[in-house]
Design an enzyme around this catalytic site. Structure first.
Site, short mmCIF file in Angstrom:
data_model
loop_
_atom_site.label_atom_id
_atom_site.label_comp_id
_atom_site.label_asym_id
_atom_site.label_seq_id
_atom_site.Cartn_x
_atom_site.Cartn_y
_atom_site.Cartn_z
N ASP A 529 0.83 -1.19 0.00
CA ASP A 529 0.00 0.00 0.00
C ASP A 529 0.88 1.26 0.00
OD1 ASP A 529 -2.68 1.23 0.37
OD2 ASP A 529 -1.84 1.89 2.28
N GLU A 559 1.62 0.29 -4.89
CA GLU A 559 1.17 1.58 -5.38
C GLU A 559 2.38 2.53 -5.42
OE1 GLU A 559 -3.33 2.29 -4.05
OE2 GLU A 559 -1.95 2.06 -2.37
#
Length: 932
Positions: A529, A559
């Site tokens: 994340d 990400e």
């Protein structure tokens, strides 16, 4: 004598004496951790650059003025402008320092640097309250600031990176404890016989001066006992405090994470039958073989009535192979799915593990406000959250266990894990902690089904910091683990309290944690994340470590967004899209995603309708709002080229002839202020059009497609999005339910929207569109416009798909996976192979932008199966034709999966044709032709 309640930050009035624990310490082990009293946060604008140098950005010194470092063990310093400092235990003189600013501090402002006097014991100073004071020649205060400590701690305690035994380690002869707390004045170990029993002992720990690690060794195997640390430390907000805190290296916890539990994860009592011997799936030979299904543990089964009630929403739901949910996963696996990626499954703070509430959602109109009102009334205490609020990194989340309260003892107390009806060789672990065993049973069941297991790793922030009740790291080493701004306040660009993985021990915690999940839980791949908030070098070290633990490559992706206080390399080289090329670590690509969907992730109001994408009508099928402000034809041409960028794996060095007739490398084609091509290898790009964030593809298309689009065509557009991912070079990533037209009733941020807005129907009767307006908090929009737009569509029954459209989409999606799995031509492992084999016939000047064709040459490629492959995606509501004179003599045929009575999309089977170099593709269809 008055009682001594333990505040989470109880200020001590007496000098703390190292040595044996006192009787009163045992009382503090049993006290409740309360919310901290309010406190102002004094500025900490100065930085320790290393163990003996500090810098005060912005400070201006006039003649005769000086800077001194005051310290106070009891944190009683007072420094009022115009007065002299009081409450100090001592003061350290500083001298100007000429050192060069270290690269890690390039983000701080200019200011004078000072050296600490040679005789000062910096390690001892760091355990006290510290204050830099700008003084006049007569000692009167002109200004003050606190100091940010990480530079000194990383310098002094670099050896702590090599410590390998943090946490609690039980063995037959003794149990060892180790915790890093270099700024603590005293650390005690509180132990309890059971999860809620009073403390049975409190033991003093000893400090290793070289590492900052506090240790204790106690006789015997203490497995099953619970424990916490009692830490006397100086907090920047509350002065000297006594904190009762769990272990950041916990591998087991009591319910609701109240206490750490001593456990040996290698103990047979914590392993399901066959755990050590069960083979992992061996289907992924290179990263580009991955086809990933992103799934939330609770979503998977909470609404599945074929799962026994006590296992719904739990790890064990994956162990029943005959349920609707597992049959769905098995069918996807057979078609070509390789990985399930679970949304966060380590200990999270937002869901009560005991007594979570289930809302009663009323039957109401499709566009009613009543459903969301019922859900949000209990959202803070219900059983659902995405889980992006980590509390302890190394422990499975307890709300997904059948009994989160069962501690690990290694000795039977007569309990057992439910074992009827499943296929995962369910053990009867007795007193073994359920969450550990059941998590492993889930992994075993998915492996048995042929699926690798990936985890969403959330190391970029914590659920809490400072002296908050659910803070762990900051209550052990205040001011170290979290990234601070220029005033010493915690950065929150990630939505929560950012961690600082550029600091040695936070990076170590992240890397050690990832290694534990690979080693102890057989995790196969990981999604990070907001990975762009981590340093590139830390992620590369993590990659090496997990590969070593697993004895094989562990695929990493994340990400790679570039934003916040670390953007553009402000503090370090980030693990972001543009920085990871050459690393082999994958990042999500927004190039093809945004071109396909239209607009951007953060849009709202009329823009969310007007800004159409390549999939849903840009120029060629404008909706009402778009028609009133028409897009220019070149916008569609540009979008078509960006689709080709995605199909080519967003590779920097791949060359494309653009709609302007210019031959360009992809890194020379602009994507906003960035290059469209950012990856060096296809393993570094993750292709997707939908994931848990933002609206589902069905819902975004509900906004952007013309309102009169039929149910059948809405399903077709959804599958064109899936075809884009299936036909793109790189890693294929799908959101669970994308294949069955998943809707969240227009919710753009369902992280806390309960089961109601996150449901999945494995019986394929409903996609849950039109089940009420989504929660107001993230969907109301400016002046309520977003809710108004949602209301108009939710009330339109013609949009809601029937079971026929859902089943059709399900079957077409499986055909797409079969096509991708049928040949390595859609999964080429290197940039060199892609440059050699991939081309885009029909591109360039004069192209037809609604029909994108990709040709992949299979000659000389082992296992290619076909001499060549041609994928065509037609987004137009009308049939399209592509004439390729150079293919006139080739015998192209539809891919075997798409031809004949067995094909899911009979429109393609009937109408797609290739005759003498002329390729015909029916409306809103994806066709694949091959040369045998």
């Amino acid at each position: 004598m008055p009682s001594r309640p333990l505040l989470c930050c109880m200020v001590l009035g007496l000098t703390l004496i190292a040595g044996a624990a006192r009787a009163s310490d045992l009382d503090d082990c049993n006290a409740e951790v309360l919310a901290p009293s309010p406190a102002a946060r004094p500025a900490a604008e100065a930085y320790w650059l290393d163990a003996r140098t500090v810098q005060w950005p912005g400070l201006k010194l006039e003649g005769g003025e000086r800077v001194r470092l005051y310290h106070a063990r009891a944190a009683g310093l007072k420094a009022l402008a115009g007065d002299r400092v009081t409450g100090a235990d001592g003061v350290v003189d500083l001298t100007p320092a000429k050192m060069t600013l270290p690269a890690r501090f390039r983000f701080i402002g200019d200011g004078p640097r000072f050296a600490i006097a040679g005789g000062a014991d910096v390690a001892a100073l760091l355990r006290e309250q510290l204050m830099l004071v700008h003084e006049a020649a007569d000692g009167r205060v002109i200004g003050t600031t606190g100091l940010q400590l990480p530079g000194a701690l990383d310098d002094l305690y670099a050896a702590a990176e090599r410590v390998t035994d943090f946490g609690a380690h039980p063995a037959k002869a003794q149990t060892r404890f180790a915790v890093w707390a270099p700024t603590a004045q005293r650390v005690l170990l509180c132990r309890h016989a059971g999860p809620e029993s009073p403390a049975i002992a409190v033991d003093a720990m000893r400090l290793d001066a070289a590492t900052g690690v506090w240790r204790a060794e106690l006789p015997g195997d203490l497995s099953g006992q619970s424990y916490r640390y009692l830490v006397d430390v100086v907090s920047p907000t509350h002065g000297r405090v006594r904190n009762l805190v769990t272990d950041p290296y916990s591998v087991a916890l009591t319910a609701d994470s109240q206490r750490s539990v001593i456990a040996d994860l290698t103990s047979p009592s914590l392993k399901p039958k066959g755990w050590d011997a069960v083979p992992r799936p061996n289907r992924v030979k290179s990263a580009t073989d991955q086809v990933i299904y992103e799934l939330h543990v609770r979503d998977f089964s909470v609404s599945d009535t074929t799962v026994r009630p006590e296992w719904r929403g739990k790890y064990l739901a994956f162990t029943e192979s005959h349920t609707d949910g597992m049959k769905h996963l098995q069918a996807l696996t057979k078609a070509g799915l390789t990985d399930v990626h679970l949304l966060p499954v380590f200990d999270l703070a937002s869901v009560p593990e005991r007594g979570c509430k289930t809302p009663t959602v009323p039957e109401a109109a499709a566009d009613s406000e009543a459903q969301q009102a019922a859900v949000m009334a209990v959202a803070a205490d219900d059983c659902f959250n995405w889980g992006y609020d980590p509390w302890h990194f190394n422990v499975p989340e307890g709300s997904y266990a059948t009994d989160p309260h069962e501690p690990a003892t290694g000795r039977s107390r007569g309990g057992s894990t439910p074992s009827g009806g499943g296929d995962a060789h369910l053990a009867s672990p007795g007193g073994a902690m359920r969450r550990v065993v059941e998590f492993r049973q889930m992994v075993m069941a998915l492996h048995k089904a042929g699926l690798r297991v990936g985890m969403d790793m959330v190391y970029n922030h914590m659920s809490a910091a400072g002296q908050a009740q659910k803070s762990v790291l900051d209550r052990l080493v205040p001011g170290y683990y979290h990234r601070l701004n220029a005033k010493g306040e915690i950065e929150r660009s990630t939505c929560c309290d950012n961690t600082a993985t550029e600091h040695r021990m936070m990076a170590k915690l992240m890397i050690d944690s990832a290694a534990l999940w690979v080693r102890e839980y057989k995790i196969d791949s990981m999604r990070f994340d907001l990975m762009g908030h981590q340093p590139h070098e830390a992620m590369e070290r993590l990659q090496k470590r997990v590969n070593a633990e697993a004895g094989r490559p562990v695929q990493l992706l994340g990400e790679g967004w570039n934003f916040g206080e670390v953007a553009h390399g402000a503090r370090f080289v980030q693990a972001s899209q543009l920085s990871l090329n050459g690393s082999g670590i994958g990042t999500f690509s927004d190039r093809g995603r945004d071109a396909a969907r239209g607009g951007s992730a953060g849009e709202g109001g009329d823009d969310s309708v007007r800004r159409q994408g390549w999939l849903n009508g840009l120029v060629y099928a404008p909706n009402a709002l778009a028609a009133s402000n028409p897009a220019k034809p070149e916008e569609l041409q540009t979008a078509a080229d960006m689709i080709r960028v995605g199909l080519a794996g967003s590779l920097r060095g791949f060359e494309l002839t653009t709609w302007r007739g210019e031959k360009k490398r992809l890194d020379a084609i602009p994507y906003g202020d960035q290059p469209a091509g950012f990856a060096s290898q296809p393993s570094e790009v993750v292709n997707y059009v939908e994931n848990h964030d933002n609206q589902t593809l069905f819902d975004i298309n509900t906004l952007k497609l013309p309102r009169d689009t039929s149910r059948e065509d809405r399903a077709r557009v959804q599958m064109l999005g899936a075809a884009l991912v299936a036909f793109s070079q790189g890693i294929a990533y799908f959101h669970a339910g994308q294949d069955i037209l998943r809707s969240k009733s227009m919710d753009r941020n369902s992280y806390d929207s309960g089961d109601w807005f996150n449901r999945l129907d494995w019986r394929y009767q409903s996609n849950h569109f039109g089940t009420g307006l989504p929660p107001k908090q993230d969907n109301f929009g400016k002046d309520g416009r977003d809710w108004e737009l949602a209301r108009e569509r939710l009330a339109d029954a013609s949009i809601t798909p029937t079971s026929a459209e859902i089943a059709w989409a399900r079957d077409v999606f499986r055909d797409l996976l079969k096509i991708r799995a049928s040949t390595p031509l859609l999964r080429l492992p290197s940039a060199a192979e892609i440059r050699k084999r991939v081309s885009f016939p029909g591109s360039g000047a004069g192209q037809n932008p609604v029909l994108v064709a990709t040709r992949i040459d299979g000659r000389g490629l082992a296992g290619a199966r076909f001499k060549a492959m041609l994928t065509l995606i037609n987004v137009s509501p009308e049939a399209q034709r592509l004439t390729l004179a150079e293919e006139a003599g080739a015998a192209w045929r539809l891919h075997p999966v798409q031809r004949g009575a067995h094909a899911a999309d009979q429109r393609v089977a009937r109408e797609a044709k290739a005759v003498h170099g002329v390729f015909e593709v029916p409306a809103r269809s994806a066709a694949v032709f091959v040369l045998d």
